[in-house]
Design an enzyme around this catalytic site. Structure first.
Site: not given
Length: 310
Positions: A165-166, A158, A162
């Site tokens: 992805k950012n 997770h 994140e």
């Protein structure tokens, strides 16, 4: 929802006993409760978005305090539930695991899998995706050697997903030709995972808001869409940091406007240092909800109403 869950679980308390029939009934109820609470994070995020539409950026500081504690409790409860369902219920235990805990989690494998998921989502939204370079430095100085840790795979996945992805989103929107770089470093007491991008970076005045649940640099997502949004709900970074902090780690960001951003996940390597970090409920925590908006105690010459670091 939570009241119903409490009432259902309370039914098992007076009965006691550890017979197989009672255990199976409890396990089935636990699986039902876990499914019921599956979308709590998304539901809460929609509530925060609705509140933001009504109040703008005028959020009471106690909201972030409450959500940090609420989500941390949720993480801990779901760890307990998942472990029980793996050990006694329908969920399958992976070979060599203790419940959902992997005693020799390969960090590179999780990073690679999370990066692949982020790459797929980025390509779906933008039609293309920057390259992702993953490298490793182990304690022996071997840049190819594996790094393992006792950890929960889904939590690490997770966090990495994140951050990558950012970084991909920042790189694409900056029209940068640079790749996103992920560096895994094994230290004596820490395992650090750094995600670097050469996007536009983030102005210093916004740094303190990056872990606020109501803040996002992306436009508000379409809640009705069947396609998972790339960003916009605002809970990605703060929730990821809670996953890291749950076992006494952390996530820290450093960004330079005009250059890019580096985000680092810190994991504890020593079991005695990686204890659960859980909220306490006492007079101190109660006071946090009563203080309200603090009065500004710094003066700034010029049109700015408050220092950018406050």
């Amino acid at each position: 929802m939570y009241l119903k869950t409490f009432e259902e679980l309370s039914e098992f308390y007076p009965e006691g006993g550890s017979d197989e029939k009672n255990l199976n009934r409890f396990t089935r109820k636990l699986a039902e409760i876990k499914r019921r609470h599956q979308n709590v994070v998304e539901t809460m995020a929609e509530g925060i978005l609705s509140l933001k539409r009504d109040t703008g950026d005028r959020f009471d500081p106690s909201i972030n305090y409450f959500l940090d504690r609420f989500y941390t409790s949720r993480i801990a409860i779901r760890v307990i539930m998942s472990n029980h369902l793996v050990l006694f219920g329908p969920e399958e235990q992976a070979p060599g695991h203790y419940g959902i805990i992997d005693p020799s989690l390969d960090v590179h494998d999780i990073v690679d899998d999370a990066a692949s998921g982020a790459r797929y989502l980025c390509t779906h939204h933008y039609g293309s995706c920057p390259d992702i370079e993953i490298s490793t430095i182990s304690r022996k100085g071997n840049r190819e050697g594996g790094v393992t840790v006792v950890y929960i795979a889904s939590h690490l996945h997770h966090m990495v997903f994140e951050l990558v992805k950012n970084a991909l989103r920042a790189t694409v929107e900056a029209e940068s030709k640079n790749s996103v770089k992920v560096l895994i470093v094994e230290g004596e007491k820490d395992i650090s995972i750094m995600v670097q991008d050469r996007g536009v970076g983030i102005p210093m005045r916004l740094h303190d808001h990056l872990f606020d649940y109501h803040y996002s640099t992306a436009p508000e997502p379409d809640i009705q869409s069947r396609i998972p949004p790339l960003a916009g709900f605002g809970y990605g970074l703060p929730l990821s940091r809670l996953y890291a902090r749950y076992l006494n780690g952390n996530i820290r960001l450093m960004s330079m406007e005009g250059y890019g951003t580096s985000a680092v996940i810190y994991l504890q390597t020593l079991s005695e240092e990686a204890g659960e970090v859980l909220p306490l409920f006492n007079k101190t925590s109660q006071a946090k909800y009563q203080i309200g908006q603090m009065v500004q105690d710094w003066n700034v010459a010029g049109p700015t109403s408050r220092p950018i670091w406050s």
